[in-house]
Write an enzyme that holds these catalytic residues in place. Structure first.
Site, PDB file in Angstrom:
ATOM      1  N   LYS A 221      56.302  34.598  51.913  1.00 29.01           N
ATOM      2  CA  LYS A 221      56.839  33.308  52.339  1.00 29.01           C
ATOM      3  C   LYS A 221      55.675  32.418  52.744  1.00 29.01           C
ATOM      4  CE  LYS A 221      59.877  31.093  55.659  1.00 29.01           C
ATOM      5  NZ  LYS A 221      60.912  31.285  56.662  1.00 29.01           N
ATOM      6  N   ARG A 231      65.082  22.354  57.790  1.00 29.52           N
ATOM      7  CA  ARG A 231      64.870  22.230  59.241  1.00 29.52           C
ATOM      8  C   ARG A 231      65.769  21.151  59.827  1.00 29.52           C
ATOM      9  NH1 ARG A 231      58.312  23.144  59.000  1.00 29.52           N
ATOM     10  NH2 ARG A 231      58.453  25.283  58.216  1.00 29.52           N
ATOM     11  N   LYS A 244      53.536  26.316  61.023  1.00 35.73           N
ATOM     12  CA  LYS A 244      53.745  27.764  60.917  1.00 35.73           C
ATOM     13  C   LYS A 244      52.622  28.474  60.168  1.00 35.73           C
ATOM     14  CE  LYS A 244      58.766  27.296  61.431  1.00 35.73           C
ATOM     15  NZ  LYS A 244      60.103  27.821  61.052  1.00 35.73           N
ATOM     16  N   GLU A 260      51.409  41.533  50.554  1.00 32.88           N
ATOM     17  CA  GLU A 260      52.583  41.389  51.430  1.00 32.88           C
ATOM     18  C   GLU A 260      53.797  42.109  50.824  1.00 32.88           C
ATOM     19  OE1 GLU A 260      53.267  40.322  54.314  1.00 32.88           O
ATOM     20  OE2 GLU A 260      51.814  38.816  54.944  1.00 32.88           O
ATOM     21  N   LYS A 275      59.125  32.792  48.307  1.00 27.98           N
ATOM     22  CA  LYS A 275      59.683  31.545  48.821  1.00 27.98           C
ATOM     23  C   LYS A 275      58.567  30.577  49.190  1.00 27.98           C
ATOM     24  CE  LYS A 275      62.268  29.905  52.742  1.00 27.98           C
ATOM     25  NZ  LYS A 275      62.681  30.175  54.079  1.00 27.98           N
ATOM     26  N   SER A 301      65.210  24.206  50.221  1.00 24.79           N
ATOM     27  CA  SER A 301      65.843  22.904  50.454  1.00 24.79           C
ATOM     28  C   SER A 301      65.085  21.750  49.792  1.00 24.79           C
ATOM     29  CB  SER A 301      65.976  22.663  51.958  1.00 24.79           C
ATOM     30  OG  SER A 301      64.718  22.768  52.598  1.00 24.79           O
ATOM     31  N   TYR A 340      70.891  26.371  46.732  1.00 28.11           N
ATOM     32  CA  TYR A 340      71.966  25.495  47.212  1.00 28.11           C
ATOM     33  C   TYR A 340      72.813  24.987  46.054  1.00 28.11           C
ATOM     34  CZ  TYR A 340      69.088  25.872  51.327  1.00 28.11           C
ATOM     35  OH  TYR A 340      68.371  26.396  52.371  1.00 28.11           O
TER      36      TYR A 340
HETATM   37  C1  PBG Z   1      63.535  30.287  58.933  1.00 26.82           C
HETATM   38  C2  PBG Z   1      63.819  29.896  57.548  1.00 26.82           C
HETATM   39  C3  PBG Z   1      63.362  28.745  56.894  1.00 26.82           C
HETATM   40  C4  PBG Z   1      64.001  28.727  55.666  1.00 26.82           C
HETATM   41  C5  PBG Z   1      64.809  29.874  55.575  1.00 26.82           C
HETATM   42  N1  PBG Z   1      64.667  30.593  56.747  1.00 26.82           N
HETATM   43  C6  PBG Z   1      62.505  27.623  57.353  1.00 26.82           C
HETATM   44  C7  PBG Z   1      61.177  27.840  57.885  1.00 26.82           C
HETATM   45  O1  PBG Z   1      60.558  28.899  57.732  1.00 26.82           O
HETATM   46  O2  PBG Z   1      60.700  26.908  58.539  1.00 26.82           O
HETATM   47  C8  PBG Z   1      63.828  27.631  54.664  1.00 26.82           C
HETATM   48  C9  PBG Z   1      64.900  27.495  53.654  1.00 26.82           C
HETATM   49  C10 PBG Z   1      64.903  26.208  52.932  1.00 26.82           C
HETATM   50  O3  PBG Z   1      64.015  25.350  53.061  1.00 26.82           O
HETATM   51  O4  PBG Z   1      65.849  26.035  52.148  1.00 26.82           O
HETATM   52  N2  PBG Z   1      62.735  31.325  59.193  1.00 26.82           N
END
Ligand code: PBG
Length: 351
Positions: A221, A231, A244, A260, A275, A301, A340
């Site tokens: 990720k 968010r 992050k 990983e 991701k 998203s 989505y």
């Molecule tokens: C939280 C999480 C995130 C997403 C899924 N789980 C956001 C982040 O890490 O800030 C993002 C999913 C998306 O953008 O559709 N740990």
């Protein structure tokens, strides 16, 4: 007059192999098609809120709504009837329940646990995936708890001298996992990127007799700009302090993603995920060549929003871009995709 050299014929150049031949008809294209998206490839992320019979639009994600639990049950019923294998439920936790340490994540009556039980009690046969991470529950919007990070120097801190503490976070994630398993989650999706959490969660689940609960690790990720609309959807945008990058991966790294993923498989992940999706197709392709563990992508998203925004401006054909982007994940080697677009795709496939 100079003599014109005799040009070779196209047949001489191609050696009589013309790749366009099979592209001539829809039937021949169908015959040689290597990859196809089907409803069984889809996991549908949905957002839940408090209340009854209410929905709220997510402004940056046209067509996506936050739903009260009763509406989420209806959405799950629709997904079941269309053959979507699983939903992934994310909460928009009320602000008064967010805290420094994110205790609401371990409340057996929190939004996602109640939504899970409600779907189960309605007798809906669909897989339920829950996210293991603290960001929808913390006042600072991070995926874990903050701890002193030692001498600050040039290190990336979240607040003051604090960083997201790895081992302290894993302890809470274990509790969160057990609570989610108890509520009836079929798949746990640790999305926090702490080291060692997959093994720790697997051991804890097994010790509690939860050998049947699956883990889909958010294995690779990245610290990505494409999570912005999510968010907003979970209400973490207003809260997030700093970024992050101290725990999510650097977008510049590929080999590290394979490490990983290898680690999470070794620690007991049943399925692994990359991701975001589209900017990281190279990672998906390398990982699916390297590992035999079921591989997933999260079309996040921001990817969804970009396609919608460009389509709304008349700049691209959104429907075609949706199919093309999802087919690309299959071609890269994914067994399935969190998207989505899942409900739309499932409806189209159902005719
Ligand atoms: C939280 C999480 C995130 C997403 C899924 N789980 C956001 C982040 O890490 O800030 C993002 C999913 C998306 O953008 O559709 N740990």
């Amino acid at each position: 007059m100079t003599d014109r050299p005799t040009l070779p014929s196209i047949d001489d150049i191609t050696g009589h192999q013309r790749l366009r031949r099979t592209r001539r008809y829809e039937w021949s294209r169908a015959l040689v098609r290597e990859n196809q998206i089907s409803v069984s490839d889809l996991i549908w992320p949905i957002f839940v809120i408090e209340g009854h019979d209410v929905t709220e639009p997510v402004s940056a994600m046209p067509g996506v709504e936050r739903m009260s639990i009763d509406r989420a049950v209806e959405a799950a019923r629709m997904a079941e009837s269309l053959g979507v294998p699983a939903v992934a439920i994310f909460p928009n936790t009320p602000p008064n329940l967010r805290s420094e340490e994110g205790e609401e994540s371990c409340n057996p009556d929190n939004l996602v646990c109640r939504a899970t039980r409600a779907i189960r009690e309605a007798g809906i046969e669909i897989g339920i995936m829950l996210d293991v991470a603290l960001d929808p529950y913390t006042t600072h919007g991070h995926d874990g708890v903050l701890r002193p990070g030692g001498p600050v120097g040039a290190q990336t801190v979240v607040r003051g001298d604090q960083i997201v503490g790895n081992d302290a976070t894993v302890e809470i994630l274990i509790k969160q996992s057990l609570v989610q398993a108890e509520a009836g989650a079929d798949i746990l999706g640790p999305s926090d990127m702490m080291d060692g959490r997959i093994g720790a969660i697997r051991r804890a689940l097994d010790a509690e007799g939860r050998q049947d609960v699956m883990i889909m690790s958010y294995a690779a990720k990245y610290a990505s700009a494409f999570y912005g609309p999510f968010r907003e959807a979970v209400g973490a945008d207003a809260h997030l302090k700093g970024d992050k990058r101290g725990y999510q991966m650097d977008p510049a790294n590929g080999n590290e993603a394979l490490r990983e993923i290898a680690k999470d498989i070794e620690e007991g992940a049943d399925m692994v995920m990359v991701k975001p999706g589209m900017p990281y197709l190279d990672i998906i392709a390398r990982a699916s060549d390297t590992f035999n563990t079921p591989m997933f992508a999260y079309q996040v998203s921001g990817e969804y929003s970009m396609i919608h925004a460009a389509a709304a401006n008349g700049w691209i054909d959104g429907e075609s871009a949706m199919w093309e982007s999802l087919t690309a994940f299959k071609r890269a080697g994914c067994d399935g995709i969190l998207t989505y677009f899942a409900s739309t795709v499932a409806q189209r496939l159902a005719g």
